[in-house]
Design a protein around this motif. Structure first.
Motif, PDB file in Angstrom:
ATOM      1  N   UNK A 123       7.022   4.172  11.043  1.00 17.02           N
ATOM      2  CA  UNK A 123       7.169   3.173  12.099  1.00 17.02           C
ATOM      3  C   UNK A 123       7.685   1.893  11.466  1.00 17.02           C
ATOM      4  N   UNK A 124       8.769   1.352  12.007  1.00 22.43           N
ATOM      5  CA  UNK A 124       9.342   0.121  11.488  1.00 22.43           C
ATOM      6  C   UNK A 124       9.387  -0.966  12.549  1.00 22.43           C
ATOM      7  N   UNK A 125       9.212  -2.215  12.127  1.00 19.98           N
ATOM      8  CA  UNK A 125       9.318  -3.379  13.005  1.00 19.98           C
ATOM      9  C   UNK A 125      10.226  -4.407  12.350  1.00 19.98           C
TER      10      UNK A 125
ATOM     11  N   UNK B  25       5.739   1.266   8.057  1.00 15.15           N
ATOM     12  CA  UNK B  25       4.447   1.926   7.852  1.00 15.15           C
ATOM     13  C   UNK B  25       4.609   3.433   7.958  1.00 15.15           C
ATOM     14  N   UNK B  26       3.787   4.137   7.187  1.00 15.17           N
ATOM     15  CA  UNK B  26       3.734   5.591   7.219  1.00 15.17           C
ATOM     16  C   UNK B  26       2.290   5.991   7.540  1.00 15.17           C
ATOM     17  N   UNK B  27       1.910   5.924   8.842  1.00 15.94           N
ATOM     18  CA  UNK B  27       0.503   6.114   9.217  1.00 15.94           C
ATOM     19  C   UNK B  27      -0.044   7.492   8.867  1.00 15.94           C
ATOM     20  N   UNK B  28       0.796   8.532   8.953  1.00 17.10           N
ATOM     21  CA  UNK B  28       0.335   9.870   8.556  1.00 17.10           C
ATOM     22  C   UNK B  28       1.544  10.789   8.424  1.00 17.10           C
TER      23      UNK B  28
ATOM     24  N   UNK C 107       0.868  -1.167   0.000  1.00 14.28           N
ATOM     25  CA  UNK C 107       0.000   0.000   0.000  1.00 14.28           C
ATOM     26  C   UNK C 107       0.905   1.217   0.000  1.00 14.28           C
ATOM     27  N   UNK C 108       0.398   2.354  -0.382  1.00 14.47           N
ATOM     28  CA  UNK C 108       1.216   3.562  -0.400  1.00 14.47           C
ATOM     29  C   UNK C 108       1.832   3.859   0.967  1.00 14.47           C
TER      30      UNK C 108
END
Length: 407
Positions: free
Chosen positions: A230-232, A222-225, A173-174
Protein backbone atom coordinates in the motif's frame (compact mmCIF):
# COMPACT_ATOMS: atom_id res chain seq x y z
CA UNK A 1 -10.92 41.77 -28.35
CA UNK A 2 -9.65 38.70 -30.12
CA UNK A 3 -6.36 40.37 -30.90
CA UNK A 4 -5.80 41.18 -27.29
CA UNK A 5 -7.02 37.84 -26.09
CA UNK A 6 -4.79 36.04 -28.56
CA UNK A 7 -1.84 37.54 -26.74
CA UNK A 8 -3.26 36.22 -23.47
CA UNK A 9 -3.56 32.68 -24.80
CA UNK A 10 -0.11 31.92 -23.42
CA UNK A 11 -1.28 32.65 -19.91
CA UNK A 12 -4.21 30.28 -20.00
CA UNK A 13 -2.22 27.72 -21.92
CA UNK A 14 0.25 27.79 -19.07
CA UNK A 15 -2.71 27.38 -16.72
CA UNK A 16 -4.36 24.71 -18.80
CA UNK A 17 -1.21 22.66 -18.81
CA UNK A 18 -1.00 23.54 -15.15
CA UNK A 19 2.11 25.58 -15.06
CA UNK A 20 2.19 27.94 -12.17
CA UNK A 21 3.06 31.41 -11.00
CA UNK A 22 3.22 33.36 -7.79
CA UNK A 23 2.05 36.85 -8.45
CA UNK A 24 -1.22 38.60 -9.04
CA UNK A 25 -3.57 36.94 -11.46
CA UNK A 26 -4.42 34.07 -13.72
CA UNK A 27 -6.08 35.49 -16.81
CA UNK A 28 -8.42 33.62 -19.08
CA UNK A 29 -8.50 33.59 -22.86
CA UNK A 30 -11.32 33.61 -25.36
CA UNK A 31 -9.47 31.12 -27.54
CA UNK A 32 -8.51 28.80 -24.71
CA UNK A 33 -7.00 25.64 -26.24
CA UNK A 34 -7.31 23.99 -22.81
CA UNK A 35 -4.08 22.06 -23.37
CA UNK A 36 -3.58 19.63 -20.57
CA UNK A 37 -0.80 18.49 -18.29
CA UNK A 38 -0.83 14.80 -17.52
CA UNK A 39 -0.26 13.66 -13.95
CA UNK A 40 0.72 10.16 -15.10
CA UNK A 41 3.74 8.57 -13.48
CA UNK A 42 7.01 8.43 -15.48
CA UNK A 43 8.52 5.31 -17.01
CA UNK A 44 7.41 2.90 -19.73
CA UNK A 45 6.73 0.20 -17.16
CA UNK A 46 4.32 2.38 -15.15
CA UNK A 47 2.62 3.72 -18.27
CA UNK A 48 2.09 0.21 -19.65
CA UNK A 49 0.25 -0.55 -16.38
CA UNK A 50 -2.11 2.39 -16.89
CA UNK A 51 0.03 4.59 -14.64
CA UNK A 52 -0.78 2.47 -11.56
CA UNK A 53 2.56 2.51 -9.77
CA UNK A 54 2.22 4.16 -6.34
CA UNK A 55 1.81 0.79 -4.66
CA UNK A 56 4.52 -0.85 -6.80
CA UNK A 57 7.29 1.80 -6.81
CA UNK A 58 10.13 -0.71 -7.04
CA UNK A 59 12.43 0.96 -9.56
CA UNK A 60 14.27 4.27 -9.95
CA UNK A 61 11.14 6.12 -11.18
CA UNK A 62 9.98 5.93 -7.55
CA UNK A 63 12.13 9.04 -6.99
CA UNK A 64 9.16 10.96 -8.45
CA UNK A 65 6.23 8.54 -8.14
CA UNK A 66 6.65 7.37 -4.53
CA UNK A 67 10.07 8.08 -2.94
CA UNK A 68 9.38 5.61 -0.11
CA UNK A 69 9.63 2.83 -2.69
CA UNK A 70 13.29 3.63 -3.29
CA UNK A 71 14.07 1.43 -0.28
CA UNK A 72 13.10 -1.64 -2.36
CA UNK A 73 16.18 -1.15 -4.54
CA UNK A 74 19.17 -3.32 -3.73
CA UNK A 75 21.54 -2.05 -6.42
CA UNK A 76 22.56 1.35 -7.70
CA UNK A 77 20.63 1.98 -10.90
CA UNK A 78 20.02 4.63 -13.55
CA UNK A 79 17.03 4.97 -15.83
CA UNK A 80 16.05 6.99 -18.90
CA UNK A 81 12.67 7.36 -20.60
CA UNK A 82 12.01 8.61 -24.13
CA UNK A 83 8.47 9.64 -25.01
CA UNK A 84 6.69 10.32 -28.30
CA UNK A 85 3.18 11.71 -27.96
CA UNK A 86 0.41 13.26 -30.00
CA UNK A 87 -2.22 15.14 -28.01
CA UNK A 88 -5.44 16.40 -29.57
CA UNK A 89 -6.87 19.62 -28.17
CA UNK A 90 -10.45 20.57 -28.94
CA UNK A 91 -11.46 24.25 -29.00
CA UNK A 92 -15.13 25.16 -28.94
CA UNK A 93 -15.84 28.21 -31.06
CA UNK A 94 -18.67 30.72 -30.76
CA UNK A 95 -20.74 29.00 -33.46
CA UNK A 96 -20.32 25.71 -31.52
CA UNK A 97 -18.06 24.17 -34.15
CA UNK A 98 -15.03 22.32 -32.80
CA UNK A 99 -11.50 23.19 -33.88
CA UNK A 100 -8.96 20.40 -33.27
CA UNK A 101 -5.24 21.01 -32.72
CA UNK A 102 -2.66 18.22 -32.77
CA UNK A 103 0.48 18.66 -30.68
CA UNK A 104 3.21 16.14 -31.53
CA UNK A 105 6.36 16.02 -29.41
CA UNK A 106 9.14 13.62 -28.58
CA UNK A 107 12.29 13.57 -26.50
CA UNK A 108 13.80 12.49 -23.19
CA UNK A 109 11.04 12.79 -20.59
CA UNK A 110 12.62 11.25 -17.48
CA UNK A 111 16.10 10.60 -16.05
CA UNK A 112 17.00 9.19 -12.65
CA UNK A 113 19.89 7.82 -10.62
CA UNK A 114 19.33 5.95 -7.35
CA UNK A 115 21.90 4.66 -4.85
CA UNK A 116 20.99 2.46 -1.85
CA UNK A 117 22.99 2.75 1.36
CA UNK A 118 21.96 0.74 4.40
CA UNK A 119 18.30 1.40 5.18
CA UNK A 120 18.03 4.46 2.96
CA UNK A 121 18.22 5.20 -0.76
CA UNK A 122 19.06 8.55 -2.31
CA UNK A 123 18.02 9.50 -5.85
CA UNK A 124 18.37 12.33 -8.34
CA UNK A 125 15.85 12.83 -11.14
CA UNK A 126 14.70 15.02 -14.01
CA UNK A 127 11.03 14.83 -14.95
CA UNK A 128 9.61 16.69 -17.96
CA UNK A 129 6.09 17.74 -17.06
CA UNK A 130 5.18 19.66 -20.22
CA UNK A 131 6.33 19.81 -23.83
CA UNK A 132 4.08 21.75 -26.21
CA UNK A 133 4.85 22.88 -29.73
CA UNK A 134 2.01 24.48 -31.69
CA UNK A 135 3.09 25.91 -35.04
CA UNK A 136 0.83 28.35 -36.89
CA UNK A 137 -2.41 27.64 -35.11
CA UNK A 138 -4.88 29.84 -37.03
CA UNK A 139 -7.98 31.41 -35.50
CA UNK A 140 -10.52 33.53 -37.39
CA UNK A 141 -12.18 36.23 -35.30
CA UNK A 142 -15.91 36.98 -35.16
CA UNK A 143 -16.93 40.65 -35.35
CA UNK A 144 -16.95 41.65 -31.69
CA UNK A 145 -15.67 44.72 -29.88
CA UNK A 146 -14.68 46.47 -33.09
CA UNK A 147 -12.81 43.56 -34.68
CA UNK A 148 -13.53 42.99 -38.37
CA UNK A 149 -15.06 39.61 -39.09
CA UNK A 150 -12.48 37.46 -40.79
CA UNK A 151 -9.50 38.88 -38.92
CA UNK A 152 -7.00 36.03 -38.67
CA UNK A 153 -4.55 35.27 -35.86
CA UNK A 154 -1.62 32.99 -36.61
CA UNK A 155 -0.18 31.73 -33.36
CA UNK A 156 3.04 29.90 -32.55
CA UNK A 157 3.57 28.46 -29.09
CA UNK A 158 6.39 26.55 -27.43
CA UNK A 159 6.23 25.61 -23.75
CA UNK A 160 8.70 23.26 -22.09
CA UNK A 161 8.99 22.51 -18.43
CA UNK A 162 10.97 20.09 -16.30
CA UNK A 163 11.51 19.40 -12.61
CA UNK A 164 15.03 18.73 -11.33
CA UNK A 165 14.91 17.08 -7.94
CA UNK A 166 16.23 14.75 -5.30
CA UNK A 167 14.39 11.99 -3.47
CA UNK A 168 15.08 9.99 -0.33
CA UNK A 169 13.52 6.79 0.95
CA UNK A 170 14.11 5.46 4.47
CA UNK A 171 13.12 2.00 5.75
CA UNK A 172 11.79 2.39 9.29
CA UNK A 173 10.70 -1.24 9.58
CA UNK A 174 10.85 -4.35 7.42
CA UNK A 175 7.28 -3.62 6.38
CA UNK A 176 7.21 0.20 6.38
CA UNK A 177 9.15 2.94 4.59
CA UNK A 178 8.77 6.69 4.28
CA UNK A 179 10.10 9.03 1.65
CA UNK A 180 10.09 12.50 0.22
CA UNK A 181 11.41 14.60 -2.61
CA UNK A 182 12.15 18.23 -3.35
CA UNK A 183 12.83 19.78 -6.70
CA UNK A 184 12.80 22.94 -8.74
CA UNK A 185 10.41 23.22 -11.67
CA UNK A 186 11.68 25.26 -14.62
CA UNK A 187 9.28 26.62 -17.23
CA UNK A 188 10.39 28.18 -20.53
CA UNK A 189 7.99 29.51 -23.10
CA UNK A 190 7.88 31.44 -26.34
CA UNK A 191 4.65 32.75 -27.85
CA UNK A 192 3.92 34.88 -30.89
CA UNK A 193 0.78 35.94 -32.75
CA UNK A 194 0.41 37.70 -36.11
CA UNK A 195 -2.85 39.62 -36.58
CA UNK A 196 -3.89 39.68 -40.21
CA UNK A 197 -6.77 41.05 -42.24
CA UNK A 198 -7.04 40.24 -45.97
CA UNK A 199 -3.71 38.39 -45.60
CA UNK A 200 -1.94 41.59 -44.54
CA UNK A 201 -0.13 41.52 -41.19
CA UNK A 202 -1.37 44.44 -39.11
CA UNK A 203 0.43 43.67 -35.86
CA UNK A 204 2.67 41.13 -34.17
CA UNK A 205 2.93 40.30 -30.49
CA UNK A 206 5.72 38.11 -29.11
CA UNK A 207 6.53 36.92 -25.60
CA UNK A 208 9.46 34.90 -24.26
CA UNK A 209 9.98 34.25 -20.57
CA UNK A 210 10.91 31.66 -17.97
CA UNK A 211 9.90 30.86 -14.42
CA UNK A 212 11.01 28.61 -11.54
CA UNK A 213 9.58 27.39 -8.26
CA UNK A 214 9.97 24.45 -5.90
CA UNK A 215 7.92 21.25 -5.87
CA UNK A 216 7.93 18.64 -3.11
CA UNK A 217 6.28 15.40 -2.05
CA UNK A 218 5.85 13.15 0.99
CA UNK A 219 5.10 9.44 0.76
CA UNK A 220 5.02 6.05 2.43
CA UNK A 221 5.00 2.42 1.35
CA UNK A 222 3.73 -0.37 3.60
CA UNK A 223 3.70 -4.14 3.26
CA UNK A 224 1.04 -5.13 5.83
CA UNK A 225 1.14 -8.85 4.95
CA UNK A 226 2.25 -11.28 2.28
CA UNK A 227 2.61 -9.74 -1.17
CA UNK A 228 0.24 -6.82 -0.54
CA UNK A 229 1.73 -3.30 -0.78
CA UNK A 230 0.00 0.00 0.00
CA UNK A 231 1.45 3.36 -1.03
CA UNK A 232 0.45 6.94 -0.18
CA UNK A 233 1.70 10.14 -1.82
CA UNK A 234 1.05 13.83 -1.27
CA UNK A 235 2.57 16.06 -3.96
CA UNK A 236 2.53 19.85 -3.79
CA UNK A 237 2.58 21.52 -7.19
CA UNK A 238 4.85 24.48 -7.96
CA UNK A 239 3.88 28.09 -8.50
CA UNK A 240 5.69 29.82 -11.36
CA UNK A 241 5.71 33.56 -12.07
CA UNK A 242 4.74 34.57 -15.58
CA UNK A 243 4.45 38.13 -16.84
CA UNK A 244 4.24 40.02 -20.11
CA UNK A 245 3.39 43.48 -21.43
CA UNK A 246 0.01 43.97 -23.04
CA UNK A 247 -0.77 47.28 -24.70
CA UNK A 248 1.71 49.00 -22.41
CA UNK A 249 0.47 47.26 -19.26
CA UNK A 250 2.43 44.63 -17.36
CA UNK A 251 0.30 41.59 -16.59
CA UNK A 252 1.38 39.05 -13.98
CA UNK A 253 -0.29 35.70 -13.44
CA UNK A 254 -0.77 33.27 -10.59
CA UNK A 255 -0.82 29.88 -12.29
CA UNK A 256 -0.96 27.16 -9.65
CA UNK A 257 -0.15 23.54 -10.40
CA UNK A 258 -2.81 21.52 -8.57
CA UNK A 259 -1.81 19.55 -5.50
CA UNK A 260 -2.30 15.78 -5.68
CA UNK A 261 -3.15 13.09 -3.10
CA UNK A 262 -2.67 9.51 -4.24
CA UNK A 263 -3.17 6.01 -2.87
CA UNK A 264 -1.99 2.84 -4.58
CA UNK A 265 -2.46 -0.85 -3.85
CA UNK A 266 -0.61 -3.73 -5.47
CA UNK A 267 -0.75 -7.47 -4.93
CA UNK A 268 1.46 -10.18 -6.42
CA UNK A 269 -0.04 -13.59 -7.21
CA UNK A 270 2.04 -16.77 -7.68
CA UNK A 271 5.30 -14.72 -7.90
CA UNK A 272 4.48 -13.91 -11.55
CA UNK A 273 1.32 -11.78 -11.73
CA UNK A 274 1.02 -8.33 -10.13
CA UNK A 275 -2.20 -6.33 -10.08
CA UNK A 276 -2.13 -2.61 -9.21
CA UNK A 277 -4.72 0.15 -8.70
CA UNK A 278 -4.12 3.85 -8.00
CA UNK A 279 -6.60 6.59 -7.14
CA UNK A 280 -5.33 10.18 -7.42
CA UNK A 281 -7.29 13.11 -6.08
CA UNK A 282 -6.23 16.23 -7.99
CA UNK A 283 -7.22 19.70 -6.78
CA UNK A 284 -7.92 21.39 -10.10
CA UNK A 285 -9.76 24.10 -8.18
CA UNK A 286 -6.27 25.40 -7.28
CA UNK A 287 -6.23 26.86 -10.79
CA UNK A 288 -8.74 29.49 -9.73
CA UNK A 289 -6.59 31.15 -7.08
CA UNK A 290 -6.55 34.87 -7.96
CA UNK A 291 -8.18 34.10 -11.30
CA UNK A 292 -8.79 37.21 -13.41
CA UNK A 293 -10.73 37.26 -16.64
CA UNK A 294 -11.41 39.74 -19.43
CA UNK A 295 -14.90 41.25 -19.05
CA UNK A 296 -16.11 42.85 -22.31
CA UNK A 297 -19.04 44.45 -20.48
CA UNK A 298 -16.70 46.84 -18.67
CA UNK A 299 -15.06 50.00 -19.98
CA UNK A 300 -11.45 50.11 -21.14
CA UNK A 301 -8.87 49.85 -18.32
CA UNK A 302 -11.47 48.30 -16.02
CA UNK A 303 -12.08 45.09 -17.98
CA UNK A 304 -9.90 42.79 -15.83
CA UNK A 305 -12.17 41.22 -13.24
CA UNK A 306 -11.42 38.91 -10.31
CA UNK A 307 -13.39 35.68 -10.46
CA UNK A 308 -15.92 35.39 -7.63
CA UNK A 309 -17.68 32.28 -8.87
CA UNK A 310 -18.34 32.80 -12.58
CA UNK A 311 -15.60 30.29 -13.49
CA UNK A 312 -15.19 26.84 -11.97
CA UNK A 313 -12.80 23.90 -12.20
CA UNK A 314 -13.79 20.56 -10.72
CA UNK A 315 -11.51 18.58 -8.43
CA UNK A 316 -11.34 15.05 -9.80
CA UNK A 317 -10.32 11.52 -8.89
CA UNK A 318 -8.25 9.75 -11.54
CA UNK A 319 -8.34 5.94 -11.49
CA UNK A 320 -5.41 3.90 -12.81
CA UNK A 321 -5.37 0.10 -13.01
CA UNK A 322 -2.94 -2.36 -14.52
CA UNK A 323 -1.20 -5.73 -14.42
CA UNK A 324 2.26 -7.18 -14.99
CA UNK A 325 2.84 -10.83 -15.88
CA UNK A 326 6.43 -12.11 -15.70
CA UNK A 327 7.53 -15.11 -17.78
CA UNK A 328 10.72 -16.48 -19.28
CA UNK A 329 11.86 -17.40 -22.75
CA UNK A 330 14.84 -19.63 -22.23
CA UNK A 331 16.84 -17.96 -19.49
CA UNK A 332 15.64 -14.46 -20.38
CA UNK A 333 12.87 -12.96 -18.19
CA UNK A 334 10.15 -10.89 -19.86
CA UNK A 335 7.10 -9.01 -18.60
CA UNK A 336 3.78 -8.46 -20.35
CA UNK A 337 1.75 -5.48 -19.12
CA UNK A 338 -1.60 -3.80 -19.69
CA UNK A 339 -3.63 -1.07 -18.07
CA UNK A 340 -6.46 1.46 -18.01
CA UNK A 341 -6.64 5.10 -16.97
CA UNK A 342 -9.85 7.11 -16.51
CA UNK A 343 -9.28 10.83 -16.85
CA UNK A 344 -12.35 12.88 -15.84
CA UNK A 345 -13.17 16.30 -17.25
CA UNK A 346 -11.47 19.09 -15.32
CA UNK A 347 -11.61 22.04 -17.73
CA UNK A 348 -12.06 25.55 -16.41
CA UNK A 349 -15.59 26.45 -17.45
CA UNK A 350 -17.93 29.43 -17.22
CA UNK A 351 -21.02 29.15 -15.01
CA UNK A 352 -21.96 32.83 -15.03
CA UNK A 353 -24.76 34.41 -17.07
CA UNK A 354 -23.55 37.90 -18.05
CA UNK A 355 -21.05 37.12 -20.85
CA UNK A 356 -22.54 35.25 -23.79
CA UNK A 357 -19.20 34.49 -25.42
CA UNK A 358 -17.94 32.57 -22.39
CA UNK A 359 -21.26 30.76 -22.18
CA UNK A 360 -20.80 29.62 -25.76
CA UNK A 361 -17.11 28.69 -25.65
CA UNK A 362 -16.00 27.85 -22.10
CA UNK A 363 -18.13 24.82 -21.34
CA UNK A 364 -17.30 21.70 -19.37
CA UNK A 365 -14.94 19.36 -21.19
CA UNK A 366 -14.96 15.63 -21.87
CA UNK A 367 -13.77 12.56 -20.00
CA UNK A 368 -11.16 10.31 -21.59
CA UNK A 369 -10.58 6.58 -21.22
CA UNK A 370 -6.98 5.60 -21.97
CA UNK A 371 -5.86 2.02 -22.54
CA UNK A 372 -2.25 0.85 -22.53
CA UNK A 373 -0.12 -2.20 -23.29
CA UNK A 374 3.57 -2.90 -23.00
CA UNK A 375 6.37 -5.40 -22.72
CA UNK A 376 9.77 -5.45 -21.06
CA UNK A 377 12.75 -7.72 -20.85
CA UNK A 378 16.19 -8.09 -19.33
CA UNK A 379 18.59 -7.70 -22.25
CA UNK A 380 21.69 -8.52 -20.24
CA UNK A 381 22.74 -9.05 -16.64
CA UNK A 382 22.56 -5.30 -16.02
CA UNK A 383 20.25 -3.82 -18.67
CA UNK A 384 16.45 -3.79 -18.73
CA UNK A 385 14.31 -2.56 -21.64
CA UNK A 386 10.61 -1.54 -21.48
CA UNK A 387 8.17 -0.19 -24.04
CA UNK A 388 4.58 1.01 -23.64
CA UNK A 389 1.84 2.31 -25.91
CA UNK A 390 -1.20 4.29 -24.72
CA UNK A 391 -4.30 5.32 -26.64
CA UNK A 392 -7.36 7.39 -25.80
CA UNK A 393 -9.72 9.82 -27.51
CA UNK A 394 -7.24 12.68 -27.14
CA UNK A 395 -3.83 11.04 -26.69
CA UNK A 396 -1.57 8.63 -28.52
CA UNK A 397 1.71 7.93 -26.75
CA UNK A 398 4.74 5.63 -26.92
CA UNK A 399 7.19 5.34 -24.00
CA UNK A 400 10.55 3.59 -24.13
CA UNK A 401 12.68 3.11 -21.01
CA UNK A 402 16.08 1.65 -20.19
CA UNK A 403 17.27 0.74 -16.70
CA UNK A 404 20.93 -0.01 -16.00
CA UNK A 405 21.87 -1.67 -12.71
CA UNK A 406 25.44 -1.25 -11.51
CA UNK A 407 27.25 -4.20 -9.98
Amino acid sequence: MKARKSLLTLSLLSCSVFMAANSEALVTSLIDPNIDLSFSNPGARANAMGGAFIGVADDATAAYTNPAGLTILTQTEASVEVKSAEITTRIRQEDQTILELNNSTDGVSFLSYAKPSGKSTFALFRHEFINIELDKFTFVSPAILGELAGTTYETKLNIRGATYGAGLGVKLHDKFSIGGSIGFSQLNYHYSVDRKYLDITNSRNEVSDSAMDEQYSLSLLANPFGDLNVGLVYRVGPELNTAFTYYGRRLENTLKVPDMYGIGISYRFFNSLTLAVDANRIKYSDLLENYYYFDPNKVINAEWTLNTGDFEANDTTEVHAGFEYVFSIGETPFALRGGYFHKPDHAIHYVGTSIAYYQDTMKEGEDDDIFSVGIGGVLSENLQFDIAGSSGDFVEEINISFVYRFQ
